[in-house]
Each structure stands twice: as structure tokens, then as C-alpha cells.
Design a protein around this motif. Structure first.
Motif, PDB file in Angstrom:
ATOM      1  N   THR A  98    -106.230  78.308 -57.164  1.00  0.00           N
ATOM      2  CA  THR A  98    -107.345  78.265 -56.426  1.00  0.00           C
ATOM      3  C   THR A  98    -106.626  78.021 -54.926  1.00  0.00           C
ATOM      4  O   THR A  98    -107.395  78.498 -54.050  1.00  0.00           O
ATOM      5  N   ALA A  99    -105.612  77.388 -54.953  1.00  0.00           N
ATOM      6  CA  ALA A  99    -105.324  77.220 -53.315  1.00  0.00           C
ATOM      7  C   ALA A  99    -104.709  78.615 -52.766  1.00  0.00           C
ATOM      8  O   ALA A  99    -104.945  79.009 -51.643  1.00  0.00           O
ATOM      9  N   TRP A 101    -105.610  81.504 -53.934  1.00  0.00           N
ATOM     10  CA  TRP A 101    -106.672  82.402 -53.674  1.00  0.00           C
ATOM     11  C   TRP A 101    -107.361  82.159 -52.388  1.00  0.00           C
ATOM     12  O   TRP A 101    -107.565  83.093 -51.868  1.00  0.00           O
ATOM     13  N   ALA A 102    -107.669  80.909 -51.906  1.00  0.00           N
ATOM     14  CA  ALA A 102    -108.241  80.753 -50.758  1.00  0.00           C
ATOM     15  C   ALA A 102    -107.291  81.195 -49.473  1.00  0.00           C
ATOM     16  O   ALA A 102    -107.700  81.509 -48.222  1.00  0.00           O
ATOM     17  N   ALA A 103    -105.977  81.087 -49.864  1.00  0.00           N
ATOM     18  CA  ALA A 103    -105.359  81.335 -48.511  1.00  0.00           C
ATOM     19  C   ALA A 103    -104.887  82.991 -48.615  1.00  0.00           C
ATOM     20  O   ALA A 103    -104.401  83.546 -47.418  1.00  0.00           O
ATOM     21  N   THR A 105    -107.260  85.495 -49.721  1.00  0.00           N
ATOM     22  CA  THR A 105    -108.620  86.413 -49.847  1.00  0.00           C
ATOM     23  C   THR A 105    -109.850  85.554 -49.284  1.00  0.00           C
ATOM     24  O   THR A 105    -109.985  84.322 -49.461  1.00  0.00           O
ATOM     25  N   THR A 106    -110.749  86.476 -48.671  1.00  0.00           N
ATOM     26  CA  THR A 106    -111.749  85.575 -48.075  1.00  0.00           C
ATOM     27  C   THR A 106    -112.988  85.740 -49.162  1.00  0.00           C
ATOM     28  O   THR A 106    -113.950  85.317 -48.987  1.00  0.00           O
ATOM     29  N   LYS A 108    -114.852  85.064 -52.492  1.00  0.00           N
ATOM     30  CA  LYS A 108    -115.415  83.880 -53.246  1.00  0.00           C
ATOM     31  C   LYS A 108    -114.617  84.076 -54.843  1.00  0.00           C
ATOM     32  O   LYS A 108    -114.737  85.131 -55.369  1.00  0.00           O
ATOM     33  N   LEU A 109    -114.071  83.048 -54.850  1.00  0.00           N
ATOM     34  CA  LEU A 109    -113.578  82.914 -56.608  1.00  0.00           C
ATOM     35  C   LEU A 109    -114.352  82.873 -57.451  1.00  0.00           C
ATOM     36  O   LEU A 109    -115.418  81.831 -57.263  1.00  0.00           O
TER      37      LEU A 109
END
Length: 151
Positions: A98-99, A101-103, A105-106, A108-109
């Protein structure tokens, strides 16, 4: 897609044309990045990478006649799914993912317990999927899996 394909190749051959490239790229990403020991197979109607009986003779506790599942990919009606059982069973791996992913792509997961859903095939972060695939060896996955069974 309701899969009744007898093999992974048959599954991919039956995919709608607009899903072919993304699904093939996911497959190739997993093949390139998974540690040695995982094998490609059909599992629960989806192309999957499993721990073969040669490494884990006990098989999957829910279905002993199936090898231990690890990662599956599927073309569903409204999205492409990446099922990663390690994300479900390892809080540390989930936190890392999850970390990252946030770093990375913009977007939403969109995720369930171990299922990452990609509604836009062109937005799949293949590099991140490759890094995720490298995180666990078959032996590490077996340890996580067995520790979860004992709870």
C-alpha cells in the motif's frame, strides 16, 4: 470471465481482445519476477502461480488435491484482478504494497483482502507488480501459510 479453460494458454486464447495485451503483460511480469520454485497452473478457473507438490506435498488445506495457491490473475467483467494470497496473510507485505502503491501511482487502490482490481488495464503498474512478485520465495510463502493455519 467464467473460466472453464483446461489450460492457461486456452484461458488467454479465450480472452476478449481488449484484455489480451494487459493480461499477457501481467503474466509475463509474474513469470519474470517470481522467485524460482513457483509453477504456472490453472487454479480455481484462473491462471495462477502455485507452490507445486514437489515443494509442498500437503497441498492446499481447503482442497488437498490442489497445489498451494500464491498469485492468480483473472479477467473479470469490469476489471482485471490480481489475487495475491500473501497480501491477505502478511500484514507486513500489505503495508509495503500500500505504501509503494501510493508512491508509484496516483490511481486509487481498489483492493479486497488479497485482490487488487484494475479497472483501467492501461493503468496497471507492472513494475510494482514485479516488485511484489519478488517479495516472497516459495519457502517463505509456505512458512506464512503454515503459521496462518496454526492460529
Amino acid at each position: 470471465m467464467t473460466a472453464t479453460a483446461p489450460s492457461t494458454n486456452a484461458y488467454f486464447d479465450a480472452l476478449p481482445e481488449d484484455r489480451q495485451a494487459a493480461m499477457q503483460q501481467l503474466r509475463q511480469t509474474l513469470r519474470q519476477h517470481l522467485p524460482e520454485g513457483f509453477e504456472e497452473a490453472m487454479s480455481y478457473g484462473m491462471p495462477a502461480f502455485v507452490v507445486p507438490y514437489s515443494l509442498y506435498p500437503a497441498g492446499y488445506h481447503c482442497k488437498a488435491n490442489e497445489p498451494l495457491p500464491f498469485i492468480s490473475i483473472a479477467s473479470q467483467k469490469n476489471y482485471i484482478a490480481l489475487h495475491h494470497v500473501g497480501l491477505y496473510m502478511s500484514p507486513e507485505l500489505l503495508d509495503w504494497f500500500t505504501a509503494e502503491w501510493a508512491a508509484t501511482t496516483t490511481a486509487k487502490l481498489d483492493m479486497g483482502k488479497g485482490c487488487v482490481r484494475f479497472k483501467k488495464p492501461e493503468a496497471i503498474p507492472y513494475e510494482l507488480v514485479g516488485k511484489l512478485a519478488q517479495k516472497l520465495t516459495p519457502q517463505q510463502w509456505i512458512s506464512i501459510y503454515e503459521s496462518g493455519l496454526k492460529k
